[in-house]
Design a protein around this motif. Structure first.
Motif, short mmCIF file in Angstrom:
data_model
loop_
_atom_site.label_atom_id
_atom_site.label_comp_id
_atom_site.label_asym_id
_atom_site.label_seq_id
_atom_site.Cartn_x
_atom_site.Cartn_y
_atom_site.Cartn_z
N MET A 134 0.69 -0.90 0.22
CA MET A 134 0.37 -0.06 -0.47
C MET A 134 0.70 0.87 -0.36
O MET A 134 1.72 1.40 0.93
CB MET A 134 -0.78 -0.37 1.32
CG MET A 134 -2.39 -1.17 1.61
SD MET A 134 -3.03 -0.74 2.90
CE MET A 134 -2.87 -2.30 3.83
N ILE A 135 0.30 2.50 -1.04
CA ILE A 135 1.22 3.32 -0.71
C ILE A 135 0.21 4.56 -0.53
O ILE A 135 -0.27 4.87 -1.15
CB ILE A 135 2.14 3.46 -2.71
CG1 ILE A 135 2.57 2.23 -2.36
CG2 ILE A 135 2.57 4.84 -2.60
CD1 ILE A 135 2.93 2.00 -4.01
N GLY A 136 0.50 5.32 0.28
CA GLY A 136 -0.29 6.79 0.33
C GLY A 136 0.45 7.99 0.37
O GLY A 136 1.72 7.78 0.93
N VAL A 137 -0.37 8.99 0.00
CA VAL A 137 1.01 10.38 -0.29
C VAL A 137 0.08 11.38 0.32
O VAL A 137 -1.52 10.99 -0.26
CB VAL A 137 0.77 10.09 -2.48
CG1 VAL A 137 1.87 11.45 -2.05
CG2 VAL A 137 1.59 9.04 -2.29
N THR A 138 0.45 12.20 0.96
CA THR A 138 -0.19 13.03 1.08
C THR A 138 0.50 14.31 0.79
O THR A 138 1.08 14.42 1.57
CB THR A 138 -0.76 13.28 2.54
OG1 THR A 138 -1.47 11.90 3.43
CG2 THR A 138 -1.27 14.66 3.69
N LEU A 139 -0.14 15.22 0.14
CA LEU A 139 0.35 16.27 -0.54
C LEU A 139 -0.36 17.85 0.41
O LEU A 139 -1.53 17.67 0.93
CB LEU A 139 0.39 16.40 -2.26
CG LEU A 139 1.09 17.31 -2.85
CD1 LEU A 139 2.36 16.78 -3.03
CD2 LEU A 139 0.47 16.87 -4.47
N VAL A 140 0.43 18.71 0.36
CA VAL A 140 0.45 19.58 0.55
C VAL A 140 0.74 20.45 -0.40
O VAL A 140 1.55 20.91 -1.27
CB VAL A 140 0.87 20.44 1.94
CG1 VAL A 140 0.65 21.24 2.44
CG2 VAL A 140 1.31 19.02 3.18
N GLY A 141 -0.60 22.00 -0.66
CA GLY A 141 -0.34 22.53 -1.57
C GLY A 141 -0.70 24.10 -1.21
O GLY A 141 -1.08 24.13 -0.18
#
Ligand SMILES: [Mg+2]
Length: 345
Positions: A134-141
């Motif tokens: 499982m690959i979880g990405v949390t991105l902040v912009g």
């Protein structure tokens, strides 16, 4: 070498050595938290997406590098859909202990490279053991304060626009299901097909495996203040149009003859006995932007001087009519649904 041979802390050190030291962030990997100073006058945008083996991807049809790029790319697309600029990411990966360390290296190289194309720094995350990958990405912009383009601003009378051409990602999936494979990072096509079709298969498989997030286009729309509502096409045009209309409390009519279908996707659909329009409407994972605007077409075209960057596909209507597609022959069909993780197909 297996991940179990170096353990959690060995793995974290290894991941850390793959990632560059952050410039824009105050603190990266190694402390209890990463730290990021928001740009003055900006609103933060936060998004997260989880890719699960066997549900969202099959390791047999991709490479860990491309998987990393896709995991980052789908999140980038969500920032694009708000008109934002991505800044930093947290990565969570869970995997079986007998996963190869080299697989993890390549996965993070893919994440790093796709992020770097848009100025994203990986500043933290977590690793854990799990029966499936499982690959979880949390991105902040970030976006200028109050300027985030939401799904809820579409108004009756506005035009509906889409970036790029649709159906390529779905056509790539059709080709993969027909037995095309990646070998040594090249698309292998064990089928009797012509040169042009071979080329189309190669291109659409690439598109399926690595989306091209429309950050630049999303930014241009937000800076100009041209889009009243926006969404990225992850589930498919039909489904995402329904989402946008529901949030805006409006209806929509799009026209079959105006939908820009990817040429290669059309050729592949025809070869495999499928309808090109179905790939464009229901395929999903195109990661193009769908937006509405009260602007005149000439003024939208002035934002995107390259022909074909955006296409007007229909109009927004009053609430209560749902979303419909006008066909070539003048008949109309109701647009509903797309992919749903919790629904049986
Ligand atoms: Mg989205």
């Amino acid at each position: 070498m297996k991940v179990s041979a170096i353990g959690e802390f060995g793995l974290i050190e290894r991941i850390r050595s793959i990632l560059p030291r952050p410039h824009g962030a105050l603190l990266g990997i190694g402390d209890d938290c990463a730290a990021l100073r928001p740009t003055a006058g900006a609103d933060l945008l936060l998004t997260t997406d989880l890719l699960v083996e066997g549900v969202d991807f099959t390791p047999q049809t991709t490479t860990p590098f491309r998987l990393g790029r896709k995991a980052m790319g789908v999140n980038l697309s969500d920032i694009a859909a708000m008109g934002g600029l991505p800044r930093a990411a947290l990565i969570t990966v869970a995997m079986p202990p007998d996963e190869e360390v080299e697989f993890v290296d390549e996965l993070y190289r893919g994440l790093r490279e796709e992020g770097a194309r848009f100025g994203v720094e990986i500043i933290g995350g977590d690793v854990s053991a799990s029966p499936a990958l499982m690959i979880g990405v949390t991105l902040v912009g970030e976006v200028e304060a109050g300027r985030a383009v939401t799904r809820s601003g579409a108004k009756p009378g506005e035009l509906i626009w889409v970036t790029g051409r649709l159906g390529a990602a779905a056509a790539g999936l059709v080709a993969l299901r027909a037995g095309c494979r990646l070998r040594d990072d090249q698309v292998e096509i064990p089928l009797e097909v012509s040169g042009p079709l071979r080329e189309a298969i190669g291109q659409t498989v690439e598109r399926h495996l690595c989306p091209l997030p429309r950050i630049r286009e999303g930014r241009a729309l937000a800076e100009a203040g041209a889009a009243s509502a926006m969404i990225d096409l992850s589930d498919g045009l039909a489904s995402d149009l329904v989402h946008l209309c529901r949030e805006s409390g409006v209806s929509a009519t799009i026209r079959e003859d105006q939908i820009p279908i990817d040429q290669g996707a059309s050729a592949i659909a025809q070869h495999f006995g499928q309808e090109p329009l179905a790939l464009a409407l229901q395929g999903g994972e195109d990661f193009e932007l769908l937006f509405t605007s009260s602007w005149e077409p000439a003024d939208i075209a002035a934002i995107f001087p390259d022909a074909g960057t955006v296409t007007a596909i229909g109009t927004v209507g009053d609430a209560g009519h749902g979303c419909r597609l006008e066909r070539h022959d003048g008949t109309a069909i109701a647009l509903t649904g797309g992919y749903d993780h919790f629904r049986n197909e």
